[in-house]
Design an enzyme around this catalytic site. Structure first.
Site, mmCIF file in Angstrom:
data_model
loop_
_atom_site.group_PDB
_atom_site.id
_atom_site.type_symbol
_atom_site.label_atom_id
_atom_site.label_comp_id
_atom_site.label_asym_id
_atom_site.label_seq_id
_atom_site.Cartn_x
_atom_site.Cartn_y
_atom_site.Cartn_z
ATOM 1 N N GLN A 1 64.948 -49.236 60.831
ATOM 2 C CA GLN A 1 65.731 -48.092 60.384
ATOM 3 C C GLN A 1 65.130 -46.781 60.891
ATOM 4 O OE1 GLN A 1 65.938 -50.333 56.130
ATOM 5 N NE2 GLN A 1 66.540 -48.185 56.037
ATOM 6 N N ARG B 1 67.267 -48.874 48.757
ATOM 7 C CA ARG B 1 68.464 -48.065 48.477
ATOM 8 C C ARG B 1 68.123 -46.963 47.488
ATOM 9 N NH1 ARG B 1 74.500 -50.410 48.999
ATOM 10 N NH2 ARG B 1 75.429 -48.400 49.383
#
Lengths: 181, 796
Positions: free
Chosen positions: B223, B370
């Site tokens: 990411q 998250r």
């Protein structure tokens, strides 16, 4: 699949005998020599270069590797390639025609039924098997049919809507076919 | 002729534009790392430790070497000769790449085999013989702190206990004084269980070292490609310009794909040694037992209350279980992430937080699952404490929140822990939620149902959270400031390519970034291609996690577009033969102020930049922008859940989920709603079934999808979404982060609903997940139920 030559390993597969399999994949007859332990998912991905079939969990839980074997959803990560010998396999690459998306694919796009896209091929193939059998499912029937496929991104609500969208789109055509026959 | 463009029609800001990335995903033509095949590529598998804590007496790989097709076996000893047995973590600790001295958690990497195909590599892993001497195992902070506890990190010179850090923030004296004058104190103890982000796609890499150019290319699931490049440069001692990290399509991330994992490092070394591409694709168990987990924090929380419902002060102590290595991905300055963002939406004068981190024999990680860096725990603790306090005071839970909210005219507002919130309409969001769920009516229904022995409950969770790290003054990772970037090239036809330092994992950047450019320049979104993830082409950025893309990279996209527009204005003046001051802008077009019909489009300006620029002007129409946000963005959310609990079984069903999100201006409402529904599902998952625990021997329970339960379409409830829009005052287009809000704020709504159904039983807390047996135990035995490991076994 034509290749001019193929390199053969000096000691193939640690002495394990290979089996020849003939599988009709997306309407095309494919022949391969495989170790008996080779998983169908790996034959499709590495052998036939159909990488739309994803492997997610290795334990038959996530359904990312779902393909249709003779029209029935099967998790190709827990099916041996030799078990598919003589059968018809449909992968996500077989859903769309060259120019047009399948209504299920259109539905997923229209209703934002995918985010990372990893579960999507399996979801769509499971949905296809459902709609082939039940062209007018309820929301609960869709949720139940998809309950062998995990999605970590969408929360399913839009996937369910996508399938219902496709069902609605496919129904008039199905009805017209029936009228015509 | 000069009719203004319809921004929605060209796919600009606010358009629910269909996603461009879908075209390849729907056809099975995505390009995930396992889809990439390079000529001559070999395959790597990892041998993992079956034990949670053991000394390694010996590793015998001779049988593995004998298997035909095996090209290389890497052991810790071999890594050590190259100074690669250990690597730095993102939190200034060290982590074993391949174990040398001890294994410190079940699943730890012990050896790697590189072979002609993955089946052979797996066979060879099984042929490696490791002789272990088992050691006592620690699976929770209490054990870690106990007298005589085994020292997990005996590899570290000055480490004499299992404490990672002791940290505090806030005003202790002020908080103590406020508690002294409180009418009452409401306290709560609970555990936020260990969870795993578990993207469907596991981690993997293909390292390709080319001796002839000395260049290392690594295709990998990350990411944050640029952070990885910096880390690889450091660990592998290769020059930065000779490293190219490519993050292809990612099958989800959720924070799991931020850290550097041993598998990446081993595949890189193998490729350098063998001078061939080496692919490593992790299996699901490997992913679940060894890679970045989330949460695993214990809370002791107290609220000082006045009888009229005013919260006077907050006191929190957290014990975090970090596993065997402190490898949290978080800003350097904060040891327990942004835990101190708790209570930001409430007007509370004093707060004090103490936080302690502990080593245990569990996988390292502590990633922002998250979550904007421990914010998920913060908001869960906050909203559980708020509900308990409301119940203690006998005040309605909605009213209690309203009473303590920061008011709309109080911004900017300094939170009790020192953050600065800047905008919001908290009361309005709560009102929208209460109305949508039919609050008053439900309370009546609940009373009616109770008379008939049915248990209904309603749970509320309201919170504002800090999204979009950083600003660079306060936020860095390993010293690299947390800004982000965008580069825009407008071609002569007015089509364009945009690259950013972020990295999409399903959020739809290819669709939404183009919409921002479209909004700023009037170029139709379909004329803009977006690329991310290749460090050789993308501008330097910190990547995508912690809901920072829209607040930071998205802002950079707006800013670079404005730079392009500024140059285009000069080109327009030249084409229109007027001075720049006489040129006005409307979407997609410059015109002469005194003659609106005389104008040129942005596309005509683009053509002029390559074919007809004024004398002295640098040709071309491209630029970049590095954006350092002045503050975090502060979205607000109100989640309300209603449930029915079956007193006979402890099973609870969700009746209704209402979400009201205020994430400021929405770039693409369809995508925003998709993010919220995904987040709500993870919230429901954590509240109901999804967790990782350990037995007393450190065996991971939750090491595959048969044990690690994720909700399917069948269990997952439907969601009703509402919105309130308070634009962010400092973001160029008024947007705030949103991707994780529902995961952060959602769990407390589910748990509060079940606890509300149990009100009057004397039960203050059941730890997540609220498994039926836990709820049943609480209901029948009338006591709190802890979920802390080790799990109970039959013979315990």
């Amino acid at each position: 699949m034509t290749t001019l030559y193929e390199e053969i390993r000096p000691e193939p597969h640690g002495g394990i005998p290979v089996r020849r399999v003939t599988i009709t994949v997306n309407g095309e007859k494919r022949v391969a020599e495989v170790e008996p332990r080779l998983l169908l998912a790996h034959l499709l991905r590495q052998g036939f270069k159909l990488t739309g079939t994803h492997t997610g969990c290795d334990t038959t839980n996530c359904g990312a590797c779902t393909v249709l074997v003779d029209g029935v959803p099967a998790k190709s990560c827990t099916m041996l390639a030799v078990q598919a010998d003589g059968h018809e396999v449909m992968t996500v690459e077989g859903l769309a025609s060259a120019s047009e998306l399948h209504p299920i694919q259109e539905g997923f796009k229209d209703e934002h039924g995918l985010q990372c896209g990893f579960c999507t091929p399996g979801m769509m193939l499971t949905a296809k098997a459902l709609l082939d059998e039940n062209p007018d499912p309820t929301e609960d029937e869709v949720r139940w049919a998809l309950s062998g496929n995990l999605c970590r991104c969408t929360g399913y609500q839009n996937i369910v809507k996508s399938v219902l969208w496709a069902a609605a789109k496919m129904r008039p055509a199905a009805a017209a076919d029936q009228d015509g026959s | 002729m000069s009719q203004a463009l319809d921004e929605i029609k060209i796919g600009g800001l606010g358009a629910s534009r269909k996603r461009v990335e879908d075209n390849r995903f729907l056809r099975g033509k995505g390009n995930y790392v396992d889809d990439i095949v390079l000529p001559g590529m070999l395959h790597m598998e990892i041998l993992r430790s079956p034990l949670a804590h053991a000394r390694i007496r010996s590793v015998d790989a001779s049988k593995a070497w004998d298997i035909p097709g095996v090209r290389l076996v890497l052991t810790g000893e071999m890594m050590a000769t190259r100074n690669l047995a250990w690597m730095p973590t993102l939190s200034y600790d060290t982590q074993a790449v391949l174990a040398t001295d001890k294994v410190r958690f079940q699943g730890q990497e012990v050896a790697c085999v590189i072979a002609d195909d993955p089946y052979i590599a797996k066979d060879a892993c099984e042929a490696i013989v490791v002789d272990y001497e088992p050691l006592p195992v620690i699976v929770n902070p209490t054990q870690a702190m106990a007298e005589g506890a085994p020292l997990i990190r005996d590899d570290k010179e000055n480490q004499h206990d299992n404490v990672v850090y002791d940290w505090e923030v806030g005003d202790k004296a002020g908080t103590d004084a406020a508690f002294a004058r409180a009418d009452r104190v409401s306290s709560l103890e609970l555990h936020y269980p260990r969870s795993h982000p578990s993207p469907l796609e596991c981690c993997g890499s293909i390292a390709d070292f080319d001796r002839s150019t000395s260049k290392l290319t690594v295709y990998m699931t990350t990411q944050a490609p640029h952070i990885i490049r910096a880390a690889v440069s450091m660990v592998a001692e290769l020059p930065e310009h000779m490293i190219r990290i490519v993050s292809p399509d990612l099958g989800g991330g959720f924070g799991n794909k931020v850290p550097v994992y041993p598998g990446y490092v081993a595949s890189i070394l193998a490729s350098i040694l063998l001078e061939r591409p080496v692919k490593w694709i992790e299996d699901k168990s490997g992913n679940l037992i060894s890679t970045g987990f989330g949460r695993d924090v214990y809370l002791q929380g107290e609220l000082a209350l006045r009888n009229d419902g005013k919260i006077l002060a907050v006191r929190m102590h957290t014990d975090a279980d970090h596993g065997a290595f402190f490898s949290d991905a978080q800003p350097s300055k904060f040891k327990i992430g942004l835990m101190h963002s708790a209570f930001a939406c409430y007007d509370i004068p004093y707060a004090h937080l103490t936080a302690r981190g502990m080593y245990t024999n569990k996988a390292p990680g502590g990633v922002a699952y998250r979550c904007s860096l421990r914010v998920t725990e913060a908001m869960y603790f906050q909203e559980r404490m708020v509900q308990a306090a409301a119940d203690d005071l006998g005040i309605d839970q909605a009213e209690f929140r309203r009473l303590n909210f920061v008011r709309d005219d109080d911004f900017p507002h300094r939170t009790p822990f020192g953050f600065l919130t800047d905008s919001g309409q908290y009361g309005k969001c709560l009102d929208v939620g209460l109305q949508a769920v039919g609050y008053e009516n439900f309370l009546k229904q609940k009373e009616e149902a109770k008379k008939r022995g049915r248990l209904l409950g309603i749970g509320i969770s309201t919170m504002t959270e800090p999204l979009g790290a950083g600003n660079s003054r306060e936020y860095d990772i390993l010293g690299i400031k947390m800004f982000d970037s965008a580069e825009l090239r407008v071609h002569m036809s007015g089509k364009a390519i945009l690259r950013t330092g972020a990295k999409t994992q399903g959020q739809g950047h290819e669709t939404t970034w183009a919409q921002i450019v479209s909004h700023e320049l009037g170029i139709p979104a379909e004329d803009i291609v977006v690329e991310e993830g290749d460090t050789d082409t993308a501008p330097f950025g910190m990547g995508t996690y912690a809901s920072r893309s829209t607040p930071v990279a998205g802002a950079a996209v707006a800013m670079v577009s404005r730079k392009i527009r500024a140059k285009a204005r000069k080109l327009a003046a030249h084409l229109l033969e007027v001075s720049e001051e006489d040129v006005e802008w409307e979407l997609g077009r410059f015109y002469v102020r005194s003659a609106r019909d005389r104008g040129v489009t942005i596309q005509e300006c683009a053509m002029a930049a390559y074919s007809n620029m004024p004398d002295g002007m640098e040709p071309g129409l491209e630029n970049n922008a590095y954006y350092d946000p002045p503050n975090l963005t502060w979205p607000f959310a109100c989640y309300i859940v209603t449930v029915e609990v079956d007193p006979q079984t402890g099973v609870w069903d969700v009746l209704n989920v209402v979400a009201v999100d205020d994430c400021g201006v929405r770039i693409n409402p369809m995508i925003v709603e998709g993010q919220i529904m995904g987040g709500l599902t993870e919230a429901y998952a954590m509240a109901s079934m999804q967790f990782i625990t350990f037995d007393a021997e450190g065996n991971c329970v939750g090491s595959n999808y048969m044990d690690y339960l994720l909700p399917t379409a069948w269990e997952t409830p439907g969601f009703e979404l509402h919105e309130v829009v308070t634009p962010c005052p400092h973001h160029p287009i008024g947007a705030k982060g949103v991707g994780e809000c529902a995961t952060v704020g959602g769990p407390a709504a589910f748990v509060n609903a079940v606890m509300d159904a149990l009100k009057g039983t004397g039960v203050r807390n059941i730890d997540m997940p609220l498994l039926a047996d836990r709820v049943y135990e609480a209901l029948t035995l009338r006591h709190d139920v802890s979920g802390a490991p080790p799990v109970k076994t039959d013979d315990a």
